[in-house]
Motif scaffolding. Structure first.
Motif, PDB file in Angstrom:
ATOM      1  N   TRP A   1       1.115  -2.386 -11.335  1.00 44.09           N
ATOM      2  CA  TRP A   1       0.802  -0.934 -11.116  1.00 44.09           C
ATOM      3  C   TRP A   1       1.150  -0.106 -12.326  1.00 44.09           C
ATOM      4  CZ3 TRP A   1      -2.345  -0.134  -7.456  1.00 44.09           C
ATOM      5  CH2 TRP A   1      -2.012  -1.133  -6.422  1.00 44.09           C
ATOM      6  N   CYS A   2       2.610  -0.582 -12.971  1.00 42.44           N
ATOM      7  CA  CYS A   2       3.021   0.260 -13.996  1.00 42.44           C
ATOM      8  C   CYS A   2       2.426   0.431 -15.166  1.00 42.44           C
ATOM      9  CB  CYS A   2       4.381  -0.119 -14.302  1.00 42.44           C
ATOM     10  SG  CYS A   2       4.673  -2.065 -15.033  1.00 42.44           S
TER      11      CYS A   2
ATOM     12  N   GLN B   1       5.199  -7.239  -8.107  1.00 42.08           N
ATOM     13  CA  GLN B   1       4.432  -6.136  -7.779  1.00 42.08           C
ATOM     14  C   GLN B   1       4.184  -5.086  -8.832  1.00 42.08           C
ATOM     15  OE1 GLN B   1       2.800  -5.390  -4.905  1.00 42.08           O
ATOM     16  NE2 GLN B   1       1.743  -3.688  -5.440  1.00 42.08           N
ATOM     17  N   CYS B   2       5.288  -5.060  -9.440  1.00 38.12           N
ATOM     18  CA  CYS B   2       5.134  -3.898 -10.584  1.00 38.12           C
ATOM     19  C   CYS B   2       4.241  -4.595 -11.885  1.00 38.12           C
ATOM     20  CB  CYS B   2       6.512  -3.706 -11.426  1.00 38.12           C
ATOM     21  SG  CYS B   2       6.825  -2.863 -12.877  1.00 38.12           S
ATOM     22  N   CYS B   3       4.334  -5.764 -12.323  1.00 34.02           N
ATOM     23  CA  CYS B   3       3.463  -6.148 -13.348  1.00 34.02           C
ATOM     24  C   CYS B   3       3.181  -7.560 -13.223  1.00 34.02           C
ATOM     25  CB  CYS B   3       4.401  -5.877 -14.509  1.00 34.02           C
ATOM     26  SG  CYS B   3       5.802  -7.018 -14.888  1.00 34.02           S
TER      27      CYS B   3
END
Length: 104
Positions: free
Chosen positions: A4-5, A66-68
């Motif tokens: 997401w980031c 979830q971030c990367c």
């Protein structure tokens, strides 16, 4: 990164928002490209093993985050599969579903 980031799932959310705001086909085209890019990157040779944190020498997206990592890629791909997120071509939706399920 696949997350997401700083990767396709993150900036593809902008394409969804732009399409909803403008109804411009260009944003659907870009969203389809993002989906296909993520689907190509989650092929087994690209993701040899998933870890909570990527081991040294592995791609940074070889993690479960979830971030990367893989969970962001799977969530992104599966969100496109039902056609509710954006009216993508059925072939793109099928590819997204298949790739997302490989990560599930």
């Amino acid at each position: 990164f696949l997350g997401w980031c700083g990767g396709p799932p993150g900036w593809a959310r902008l394409f969804v928002s732009l399409h909803r705001a403008t109804h411009g086909a260009v944003w659907l085209d870009r969203l389809a490209l993002a989906a296909r890019a993520v689907a190509a990157l989650v092929q087994p040779p690209t993701l040899p093993g998933l870890y909570p944190l990527p081991p040294a020498g592995t791609p940074p997206w070889s993690n479960l985050g979830q971030c990367c990592g893989a969970s962001a890629a799977a969530q992104f791909l599966l969100s496109l599969a039902d056609g509710q997120t954006a009216p993508l071509d059925p072939a793109v939706r099928r590819e997204a579903r298949a790739a997302g399920l490989r990560l599930a």
